[in-house]
Design a protein around this motif. Structure first.
Motif, PDB file in Angstrom:
ATOM      1  N   UNK A 146       0.728  -1.292   0.149  1.00  0.00           N
ATOM      2  CA  UNK A 146       0.025  -0.085  -0.119  1.00  0.00           C
ATOM      3  C   UNK A 146       0.775   1.152  -0.003  1.00  0.00           C
ATOM      4  N   UNK A 147       0.247   2.315  -0.624  1.00  0.00           N
ATOM      5  CA  UNK A 147       1.069   3.659  -0.431  1.00  0.00           C
ATOM      6  C   UNK A 147       1.297   3.971   0.922  1.00  0.00           C
ATOM      7  N   UNK A 178       6.616   4.368   0.067  1.00  0.00           N
ATOM      8  CA  UNK A 178       6.114   4.400  -1.594  1.00  0.00           C
ATOM      9  C   UNK A 178       5.143   5.051  -2.241  1.00  0.00           C
ATOM     10  N   UNK A 179       4.929   5.415  -3.257  1.00  0.00           N
ATOM     11  CA  UNK A 179       3.885   6.188  -3.859  1.00  0.00           C
ATOM     12  C   UNK A 179       3.507   5.213  -5.036  1.00  0.00           C
ATOM     13  N   UNK A 180       2.098   5.372  -5.535  1.00  0.00           N
ATOM     14  CA  UNK A 180       1.479   4.783  -6.636  1.00  0.00           C
ATOM     15  C   UNK A 180       2.475   4.834  -7.822  1.00  0.00           C
ATOM     16  N   UNK A 181       3.106   6.120  -8.122  1.00  0.00           N
ATOM     17  CA  UNK A 181       3.802   6.223  -9.072  1.00  0.00           C
ATOM     18  C   UNK A 181       5.265   5.440  -9.358  1.00  0.00           C
ATOM     19  N   UNK A 186      -0.291   0.275  -4.305  1.00  0.00           N
ATOM     20  CA  UNK A 186      -1.775   0.680  -4.590  1.00  0.00           C
ATOM     21  C   UNK A 186      -1.889   1.983  -3.496  1.00  0.00           C
ATOM     22  N   UNK A 187      -3.169   2.596  -4.119  1.00  0.00           N
ATOM     23  CA  UNK A 187      -3.497   3.778  -3.452  1.00  0.00           C
ATOM     24  C   UNK A 187      -4.535   3.684  -2.529  1.00  0.00           C
TER      25      UNK A 187
END
Length: 127
Positions: free
Chosen positions: A12-13, A85-88, A126-127
């Motif tokens: 997850x983000x 971590x980020x979705x991008x 995932x966001x």
């Protein structure tokens, strides 16, 4: 040098993952090892590098402060610790090795500078 990347997964983000790049071959200690990533429909981009000389590191601006590259010479392994971590950040992550040395960091940003590549490991955020 032969490379084997591992450690990817779904997170997850805001979460964390640690990627590993296990190397075999006599040239590991003479190689600069880098991480690249490639998202669907995009070009492969530089993420981070750890130089053979002294172990100095380079991180792309997009990951600076969140990702950290390191190595364990005794284990012939390079790590990429990924935090916040980020979705991008979703992409296939590859490790690569080069015997080239340069005082210019830009050499390490180019995929054409590398002699060996690992098979890639998928990271999905995932966001």
């Amino acid at each position: 040098v032969q490379l084997q990347a591992s450690g990817g997964g779904l997170v997850q983000a805001g979460g964390s993952l640690r990627l590993s790049c296990a190397a075999s071959g006599r040239t590991f200690s003479s190689s600069t090892i880098s991480w690249f990533r490639q998202a669907p429909g995009k070009e492969r981009e530089f993420v981070a590098a750890i130089k053979r000389s002294g172990g100095s590191t380079i991180h792309a601006d997009s990951v600076k402060g969140r990702f950290t590259i390191s190595r364990d010479i005794a284990k012939n392994t390079v790590y990429l610790q990924m935090n916040s971590l980020k979705p991008e950040d979703t992409a296939v992550y590859y490790c690569a090795a080069t015997l080239r040395t340069s005082i210019s960091s830009s050499v390490y940003y180019r995929t054409s500078s590398y002699d060996s590549w690992g098979q890639g490991t998928q990271v999905t955020v995932s966001s």
